[in-house]
Scaffold this active site. Structure first.
Site, PDB file in Angstrom:
ATOM      1  N   GLU A 110       0.835  -1.201   0.000  1.00  0.00           N
ATOM      2  CA  GLU A 110       0.000   0.000   0.000  1.00  0.00           C
ATOM      3  C   GLU A 110       0.866   1.246   0.000  1.00  0.00           C
ATOM      4  OE1 GLU A 110      -2.402  -0.184   3.515  1.00  0.00           O
ATOM      5  OE2 GLU A 110      -2.929  -2.271   3.120  1.00  0.00           O
ATOM      6  N   LYS A 112       1.960   4.717   1.675  1.00  0.00           N
ATOM      7  CA  LYS A 112       1.941   5.285   3.018  1.00  0.00           C
ATOM      8  C   LYS A 112       1.535   6.742   2.860  1.00  0.00           C
ATOM      9  CE  LYS A 112       4.534   5.512   7.288  1.00  0.00           C
ATOM     10  NZ  LYS A 112       4.272   6.903   7.623  1.00  0.00           N
ATOM     11  N   ASP A 114       0.683  10.493   3.858  1.00  0.00           N
ATOM     12  CA  ASP A 114       1.325  11.378   4.828  1.00  0.00           C
ATOM     13  C   ASP A 114       0.340  12.450   5.297  1.00  0.00           C
ATOM     14  OD1 ASP A 114       3.245  12.460   6.412  1.00  0.00           O
ATOM     15  OD2 ASP A 114       4.348  13.437   4.791  1.00  0.00           O
ATOM     16  N   TYR A 221      -7.441   2.429   5.594  1.00  0.00           N
ATOM     17  CA  TYR A 221      -6.534   1.332   5.270  1.00  0.00           C
ATOM     18  C   TYR A 221      -6.478   0.210   6.303  1.00  0.00           C
ATOM     19  CZ  TYR A 221      -3.683   4.660   7.928  1.00  0.00           C
ATOM     20  OH  TYR A 221      -3.222   5.534   8.859  1.00  0.00           O
ATOM     21  N   LYS A 308      10.236   3.933   3.811  1.00  0.00           N
ATOM     22  CA  LYS A 308      10.069   5.357   3.507  1.00  0.00           C
ATOM     23  C   LYS A 308      10.949   5.779   2.336  1.00  0.00           C
ATOM     24  CE  LYS A 308       9.402   7.785   7.501  1.00  0.00           C
ATOM     25  NZ  LYS A 308       8.676   8.881   8.057  1.00  0.00           N
ATOM     26  N   CYS A 403      25.628  43.267  11.361  1.00  0.00           N
ATOM     27  CA  CYS A 403      24.220  43.170  10.973  1.00  0.00           C
ATOM     28  C   CYS A 403      24.028  43.721   9.563  1.00  0.00           C
ATOM     29  CB  CYS A 403      23.355  43.939  11.965  1.00  0.00           C
ATOM     30  SG  CYS A 403      21.624  43.977  11.467  1.00  0.00           S
ATOM     31  N   CYS A 406      21.787  47.084   9.925  1.00  0.00           N
ATOM     32  CA  CYS A 406      22.174  48.309  10.627  1.00  0.00           C
ATOM     33  C   CYS A 406      23.680  48.401  10.889  1.00  0.00           C
ATOM     34  CB  CYS A 406      21.397  48.431  11.940  1.00  0.00           C
ATOM     35  SG  CYS A 406      21.915  47.219  13.171  1.00  0.00           S
ATOM     36  N   CYS A 421      21.974  40.333  16.323  1.00  0.00           N
ATOM     37  CA  CYS A 421      22.308  41.748  16.239  1.00  0.00           C
ATOM     38  C   CYS A 421      21.835  42.364  17.554  1.00  0.00           C
ATOM     39  CB  CYS A 421      21.587  42.399  15.058  1.00  0.00           C
ATOM     40  SG  CYS A 421      21.612  44.207  15.193  1.00  0.00           S
ATOM     41  N   CYS A 427      17.572  48.893  15.076  1.00  0.00           N
ATOM     42  CA  CYS A 427      17.677  47.999  13.907  1.00  0.00           C
ATOM     43  C   CYS A 427      16.261  47.767  13.345  1.00  0.00           C
ATOM     44  CB  CYS A 427      18.338  46.699  14.327  1.00  0.00           C
ATOM     45  SG  CYS A 427      18.541  45.530  12.986  1.00  0.00           S
TER      46      CYS A 427
HETATM   47  S1  IVH Z   1      -1.366   0.660   8.851  1.00  0.00           S
HETATM   48  C1  IVH Z   1      -0.787  -1.365  12.911  1.00  0.00           C
HETATM   49  N1  IVH Z   1      -1.354   1.640   6.412  1.00  0.00           N
HETATM   50  O1  IVH Z   1       1.606   5.536   9.098  1.00  0.00           O
HETATM   51  C2  IVH Z   1      -0.735  -0.727  11.571  1.00  0.00           C
HETATM   52  N2  IVH Z   1      -0.646   3.067   8.195  1.00  0.00           N
HETATM   53  O2  IVH Z   1       3.508   4.460  11.649  1.00  0.00           O
HETATM   54  C3  IVH Z   1      -1.511   0.516  11.500  1.00  0.00           C
HETATM   55  N3  IVH Z   1      -0.074   5.342   7.475  1.00  0.00           N
HETATM   56  O3  IVH Z   1       0.053   5.934  12.184  1.00  0.00           O
HETATM   57  C4  IVH Z   1      -1.181   1.437  10.414  1.00  0.00           C
HETATM   58  N4  IVH Z   1      -0.509   5.055   5.338  1.00  0.00           N
HETATM   59  O4  IVH Z   1      -0.916   7.190  10.255  1.00  0.00           O
HETATM   60  C5  IVH Z   1      -1.100   1.884   7.715  1.00  0.00           C
HETATM   61  N5  IVH Z   1      -1.453   2.373   4.212  1.00  0.00           N
HETATM   62  C6  IVH Z   1      -1.190   2.629   5.506  1.00  0.00           C
HETATM   63  C7  IVH Z   1      -0.750   3.881   5.957  1.00  0.00           C
HETATM   64  C8  IVH Z   1      -0.466   4.068   7.315  1.00  0.00           C
HETATM   65  C9  IVH Z   1      -0.113   5.918   6.270  1.00  0.00           C
HETATM   66  C10 IVH Z   1       0.370   6.040   8.705  1.00  0.00           C
HETATM   67  C11 IVH Z   1      -0.542   5.899   9.874  1.00  0.00           C
HETATM   68  C12 IVH Z   1       0.260   5.283  10.990  1.00  0.00           C
HETATM   69  C13 IVH Z   1       1.664   5.446  10.496  1.00  0.00           C
HETATM   70  C14 IVH Z   1       2.475   4.205  10.833  1.00  0.00           C
END
Ligand code: IVH
Length: 665
Positions: A110, A112, A114, A221, A308, A403, A406, A421, A427
């Site tokens: 999946e 991740k 943000d 998710y 990551k 600075c 000034c 400064c 200033c």
């Molecule tokens: S699963 C026990 N799936 O990443 C597993 N987390 O440190 C629960 N996150 O706090 C999380 N995309 O906020 C999962 N596809 C994804 C995710 C995801 C982002 C975030 C989530 C979690 C952190 C994991």
């Protein structure tokens, strides 16, 4: 350096970076550097259990609890995932799973996302609760706000289980994020550093109509419950999609490690075309039966891992370094770059933070430098391509000694990274910065004025310090061509109404170095008028709880400067509040004087922050950890078992919420 010294150093550094990142939204290092330091500390702590510290940064799961929402305990704790930047650790994860399970398995790959995580509870097909992650055990109930997010269904359709929880990520799409920041810029409001901060800030807004206007999105998710339809995580989510949830269309089930890497490699570049921010890939063992077999470590599941992505970076030329002067006189070096395309925008400038960073990079003008964005608005320079230097090495970047605004020689205080400064009085950016701080929302809250207006009034010699604001007249403002009668009236009205702002905020507004909101409150409580504060000795000041020498010195220094004393005098003349009012003084007792109290658990009558305030108002001291010094514990529901055990061992009294309220009544 001994191991213990290294551990202490790492802890101090991580606490500092944590603060920079979470509180100030101004990180100095990349996420990867942060994670590397954290990893080193985790390893050292594992090897040396004798240096255990219950407040180590490794203990922190991060918390986002704020005061105005009700706290709710999570039915299942919200854990985080193990993180890695290294492909070989992905391989290790895969091999470990293979060996432990010793049977065929599928991995669900999946994205991740943000953003900020959320847990949604549905009963009988209706959304009943939305709770933030908080500290993992309990979070804030933000149901009303979440209800404004269009992609989160309020009512389900199809064959959903009677009760279940679904977790996911709330996000602000890039497009909404950029539009929001454009608006904020026009209104002279501070910008959000990245969509993650914007999403979590929005979710904590006190007004759900603000949330509704901000166009958040959500991807779900993770499904949890006693009666889920399938054994497969992927299959459950496909079902959830049929009940009305937004599930990522980019999830894939794979059977080999090669397919895992294909997925990673594809998204490493393709993610740039997504409408929302992602920072990696999550790999999960698909079968829940197999997940149970693999189990959990203290902090994260053994059946999942996050890989990551390296922050995107670009190589470009350093043309010159310029310097900005802030309100406190702090100098920020800025790298001026040959414009370069990075994650969809053109970067021309990057922060260089301080002299040590410049020295550490061994920067020369003309160097080819790496710029990284890492999801932040202000990019940073993370390295130099020394191979590109060839024979023609440019001039070494030497931090300025005077600075830029000034000309005053700069100073550097012991133990601090920044240069300053010292010319506070004349200033220009310092003067304007102090006025901007004075009028800001948390200080005097004069919202009819903004930085641009301040700049105009300053340039026209209409204001030279904050006291001049109170001498302004409508006709002065109207004489400036861009102001009409209406806005002039408005400005004067805003300034007038600031006369009722209470003493503690006036104290904060003065902008005394190191006197932030909390310190101002403490000082106002200990010295109930500015006269008393002005005549306090270093010892008097240091007697106040949590006021150390640095702050005390700074207060002394402030009042030692005759122009500050004169300014305060002029502000007194115009009628600002320089002493604590009757109402402010009442409500304070010394019922808890000398007591150190630990708050734990979830409460019914007041929020945690309210209890903290009550303790302080009654002369007690809050502490985060139980020790022999703890007088008693104020315990709500669901106090953690480890804390309970420790309290028992030390024989510390535990008061319930009601007992505590009775004690104070
Ligand atoms: S699963 C026990 N799936 O990443 C597993 N987390 O440190 C629960 N996150 O706090 C999380 N995309 O906020 C999962 N596809 C994804 C995710 C995801 C982002 C975030 C989530 C979690 C952190 C994991």
């Amino acid at each position: 350096m001994t191991t213990k010294e290294r551990i202490d150093w790492l802890r101090a550094e991580l606490h500092r970076h944590n603060y920079n990142y979470y509180v100030l939204s101004a990180p100095e290092i990349s996420d990867k550097e942060f994670d590397d330091l954290m990893r080193e500390l985790q390893d050292l702590e594992k090897e040396h259990p004798e240096y255990y510290d219950e407040n180590s940064p490794t203990m922190r799961v991060g918390s986002d609890i704020s005061k105005d929402f009700t706290q709710v305990a999570h039915k299942y704790p919200m854990l985080s995932l193990g993180n890695t930047y290294s492909e070989s650790e992905v391989t290790d994860f895969y091999e470990r799973v293979k060996k432990s399970l010793n049977e065929d398995f599928e991995i669900c790959c999946e994205l991740k996302y943000d953003g900020t995580s959320i847990s949604l509870t549905y009963e009988n097909g209706k959304l009943v609760r939305a709770v933030t992650r908080g500290d993992g055990e309990k979070g804030d109930d933000v149901t009303d706000n979440v209800k404004t997010i269009r992609t989160i269904p309020l009512v389900l359709h199809g064959d959903y289980p009677r009760v279940f929880e679904i977790r996911g990520e709330i996000l602000m799409p890039w497009e909404s994020f950029e539009a929001l920041n454009r608006e904020r810029e026009a209104r002279e409001e501070p910008l959000f550093a990245n969509p993650r901060n914007a999403a979590s800030g929005t979710l904590k807004s006190q007004s759900s109509s603000v949330v509704a206007a901000r166009k958040l999105d959500a991807y779900l998710y993770y499904l949890l419950g006693e009666e889920l339809p399938c054994d497969g995580h992927y299959e459950n989510l496909q079902k959830a999609a049929s009940w009305g949830f937004k599930i990522s269309e980019h999830m894939r089930k794979v059977h080999t490690l090669q397919e895992v890497f294909d997925y990673i490699n594809y998204w490493d570049t393709e993610r740039k075309n997504l409408p929302v921010a992602t920072d990696g890939i999550v790999l999960k063992v698909n079968s829940q039966r197999q997940q149970r077999n693999l189990g959990y470590t203290a902090k994260s599941p053994r059946w999942a891992i996050a890989y990551k992505f390296q922050a995107e970076r670009a190589l470009t030329r350093l043309n010159k370094v310029t310097y900005q002067v802030g309100r406190t006189g702090a100098i920020t070096p800025v790298a001026n770059l040959e414009p370069v395309q990075l994650s969809g925008t053109i970067v021309k400038r990057a922060s260089l933070h301080n002299a040590d960073i410049i020295e550490g990079l061994d920067l020369h003008i003309g160097d080819m430098v790496y710029v990284e964005k890492g999801g932040e608005i202000i990019p940073k320079i993370t390295g130099v391509d020394t191979d590109a230097r060839g024979m023609l090495l440019g001039e070494k970047v030497k931090f300025i000694t005077r600075c830029p605004e000034c000309g005053t020689p700069l100073v550097r205080f012991e133990g601090e990274a920044a240069h300053y400064c010292p010319n506070e009085s004349t200033c220009p950016p310092q003067i304007k910065g102090r006025i901007e701080h004075f009028i800001s929302r948390r200080a005097m809250n004069i919202d009819s004025l903004g930085p641009e207006t301040v700049d105009t009034l300053y340039r026209l010699d209409l204001i030279k310090d904050v006291a001049d604001l109170y001498q302004l007249q409508e006709k002065d403002i109207i004489s400036v061509d861009r102001f009409g009668k209406k806005s002039a009236e408005n400005i004067i009205k805003g300034i007038k109404s600031s006369l009722t702002v209470p003493y503690e905020r006036v104290l904060f507004a003065l902008g005394i170095r190191f006197v932030g909101e909390t310190v101002a409150k403490k000082l106002a409580k200990a010295f109930d008028s500015i006269d008393k504060l002005q005549h306090a000795s270093l010892e008097d000041l240091m007697e106040v709880d949590e006021i150390g020498e640095k702050i005390a010195q700074s207060v002394i220094r402030y009042f030692a400067n005759p122009s500050n004393v004169e300014l305060v005098e002029r502000l007194k003349q115009v009628g600002l509040q320089f002493s604590r009012s009757e109402e402010e003084q009442s409500g304070y007792t010394d019922k808890l004087a000398g007591q150190t109290i630990v708050i734990s658990g979830v409460f019914a009558h007041h929020s945690r922050d309210e209890y903290k305030e009550m303790i302080e108002k009654n002369g007690g001291k809050n502490s985060g950890s139980i020790s022999a010094k703890t007088s008693f514990i104020l315990a709500g529901e669901n106090m953690g078992p480890a804390k309970l055990e420790k309290a028992r061992k030390l024989g510390i009294q535990i008061l319930t919420e009601n007992e505590f309220l009775e004690l104070l009544s």
